[in-house]
Design a protein around this motif. Structure first.
Motif, short mmCIF file in Angstrom:
data_model
loop_
_atom_site.label_atom_id
_atom_site.label_comp_id
_atom_site.label_asym_id
_atom_site.label_seq_id
_atom_site.Cartn_x
_atom_site.Cartn_y
_atom_site.Cartn_z
N LEU A 14 0.83 -1.21 0.00
CA LEU A 14 0.00 0.00 0.00
C LEU A 14 0.86 1.26 0.00
O LEU A 14 0.58 2.21 -0.74
N LEU A 15 1.93 1.29 0.81
CA LEU A 15 2.80 2.47 0.85
C LEU A 15 3.44 2.70 -0.51
O LEU A 15 3.48 3.83 -1.01
N THR A 18 0.83 4.06 -2.92
CA THR A 18 0.49 5.45 -2.61
C THR A 18 1.60 6.39 -3.04
O THR A 18 1.33 7.46 -3.62
N VAL A 21 1.45 6.97 -6.73
CA VAL A 21 0.42 7.97 -7.08
C VAL A 21 0.96 9.37 -6.84
O VAL A 21 0.91 10.24 -7.72
N VAL A 22 1.50 9.61 -5.64
CA VAL A 22 2.01 10.94 -5.28
C VAL A 22 3.18 11.33 -6.18
O VAL A 22 3.22 12.44 -6.73
N TRP A 242 -2.36 10.28 -11.74
CA TRP A 242 -2.75 9.50 -10.56
C TRP A 242 -3.21 8.10 -10.94
O TRP A 242 -3.13 7.17 -10.14
N ASN A 258 -5.79 -2.45 -2.14
CA ASN A 258 -4.71 -1.46 -2.09
C ASN A 258 -4.70 -0.46 -3.24
O ASN A 258 -4.24 0.67 -3.06
N SER A 262 -4.90 3.40 -2.35
CA SER A 262 -3.75 4.24 -2.72
C SER A 262 -4.18 5.42 -3.59
O SER A 262 -3.61 6.51 -3.50
N LEU A 265 -5.66 7.95 -0.99
CA LEU A 265 -4.63 8.55 -0.13
C LEU A 265 -3.66 9.42 -0.94
O LEU A 265 -3.30 10.52 -0.52
N GLY A 266 -3.25 8.93 -2.11
CA GLY A 266 -2.31 9.67 -2.94
C GLY A 266 -2.86 10.99 -3.43
O GLY A 266 -2.20 12.03 -3.33
N THR A 267 -4.09 10.96 -3.97
CA THR A 267 -4.68 12.21 -4.48
C THR A 267 -4.99 13.18 -3.34
O THR A 267 -4.89 14.40 -3.52
#
Length: 468
Positions: A14-15, A18, A21-22, A242, A258, A262, A265-267
């Motif tokens: 998941l990390l 994410t 995405v970021v 994204w 996930n 993600s 959380l990323g957006t």
């Protein structure tokens, strides 16, 4: 899908998802595009509102994709969703546009942004340092540096998804920390200044700068709506990419959960950073300086206000970190789309093969070659002017695909369902469609070319289909 499970390695948690995405979203846009937005709408209130609306639009699309990513947790992401909701032609048009302009054009532009800011540290990397001049063709040091970074990142990612994951983690965490540091220092400095109060005087009086008269003109009604639509090209482009995490679903652990998480959380993280960055700009710089920052490099001017003469070096290093990490995510994700297209007989056959490191190596290198060619043409800026309308059109089609699939596959397993369905997905479709219409009216030449590039894929599809 069974074949993917046997070959792709699920090494991303998941990390990692994410951070992808970021890292893919934050490139050079947030450091630059606020200048053009300010020239279009000329007020602090509208500047911040445009970034907030762009953030909400992006997050709405991202959480809507969560349902699709949970239904089809395999490589290819958006291409697969379009194929399942519509047909191979619509999916191919997306893949065609993706390879021709969207992904490769973005990789080229981000690579050039890296080289431009690298020139602050090493002047010989300048875009004005021409190494070869043959007739109208000119090869600059900046173009070579851009290509070198694309080749390097392609090589790293061709050695396995774990290598790409390490690069993404290091550079994304560094860029998040750097951006928050810049924002905090800027807001602390602003406490001693009256710039903020000045910028927020008449904050909702929209004005547009006329290049021919060099004068500001108050705008309202349809003109204001056109200005907002034109402005949102920049903010939405800065918030794009994204969806890259959906392309590598085949390498994410527990993708049904996930990928969607993600995306949210990323957006969310990027949206907070972008809005705060613009609040910081307004706190340290007069509105006129934001609008007319040299070469639109708003963050450079802001950094000089905060850190003095060393500010240029600080922001140059930040943008180099940001763009390098951004391109790593773009390069990693893009090749998975070509892999899936090739599996369907709609791309070069060799792109359907995984290399010894269990990644689509051939797809990575063909993407590298075309992105490098776009760097050489010097036309990447023109490409990005009209790439956004193609991106938005396919976002609209993909989210409408949720409605289609609810009817087409009513009994399909949906571990995650689109948030606030049908209201939020329908609202996104309406707003995004309105933006497309406004852009076609206001920027017919550039956006029209974007639509033509997409439609040019139709004859290519039928030619490819006959041979496959």
């Amino acid at each position: 899908m069974q074949e993917e499970k046997q070959h792709f390695k699920r090494e991303l948690g998941l990390l990692d998802a994410t951070l992808l995405v970021v890292g893919s979203m934050i490139g050079s846009g947030i450091f630059i595009v606020s200048a053009d937005i300010t020239r279009n709408i000329g007020s602090a209130g509208w500047l911040v509102l445009i970034w907030i609306v762009s953030a909400l639009i992006t997050m709405t699309a991202a959480v809507s994709y969560g349902e699709l990513s949970a239904m089809f947790p395999q490589a290819g992401g958006q291409y697969v969703y379009l194929k399942e909701a519509y047909n191979k032609l619509i999916a191919f048009l997306y893949g065609w546009s993706f390879f021709a302009v969207i992904q490769t054009g973005t990789i080229a532009a981000v690579g050039v942004a890296f080289s431009k800011f690298a020139a602050y540290l090493i002047p010989s990397f300048s875009e004005n340092n021409f190494l070869i001049e043959i007739g109208s063709f000119k090869l600059s040091a900046a173009q070579l540096v851009s290509i070198a970074t694309i080749i390097l990142l392609t090589y790293i990612n061709s050695r396995g998804v774990k290598n790409g994951k390490i690069i993404q983690k290091i550079f994304t965490i560094t860029k998040i920390a750097s951006l928050f540091g810049l924002i905090i220092f800027g807001l602390v400095l602003a406490a001693k200044s009256d710039i903020w109060d000045t910028n927020w005087t008449n904050a909702w009086t929209a004005k547009s700068f006329n290049k021919e008269t060099n004068l500001w003109t108050e705008i309202g009604g349809f003109t204001l709506l056109s200005a907002i639509a034109a402005s949102m090209v920049g903010s939405l482009f800065s918030s794009d990419a994204w969806n890259g995490v959906t392309f590598i679903s085949g390498e994410i652990k527990n993708p049904e959960r996930n990928v969607g998480l993600s995306l949210f959380l990323g957006t969310l993280i990027v949206s907070i950073i972008y809005v705060l960055a613009n609040v910081m700009y307004l706190a340290v710089m007069p509105l006129e300086e934001i609008a007319f920052a040299p070469s639109d490099r708003v963050a450079v001017v802001a950094s000089e206000h905060i850190f003095g003469a060393t500010g240029t070096i600080i922001i140059a290093v930040m943008i180099m970190i940001s763009t390098f990490g951004c391109n790593n995510g773009l390069i990693m994700a893009g090749s998975r789309v070509y892999y899936t297209m090739a599996k369907d007989g709609l791309f070069f056959k060799k792109a359907a093969n995984l290399n010894k490191a269990s990644v689509p190596g051939w797809g990575l290198w063909i993407q590298c070659i075309w992105a490098s060619a776009l760097c050489l043409t010097g036309k990447y800026g023109d490409l990005l002017d009209f790439v956004m309308i193609i991106v938005i059109i396919f976002y609209i089609l993909t989210i409408y695909g949720i409605f289609i699939l609810r009817k087409k596959m009513p009994d399909a397993e949906r571990p995650y369902k689109a948030f606030a369905y049908p209201f939020l997905p329908a609202l996104y479709i309406l707003i995004a469609s309105a933006i497309c219409v406004m852009l076609l009216i206001d920027r017919t030449s550039t956006c029209g070319w974007g639509v033509l590039i997409m439609l040019a894929g139709i004859p290519v599809y039928y030619l490819t289909k006959e041979k496959s």
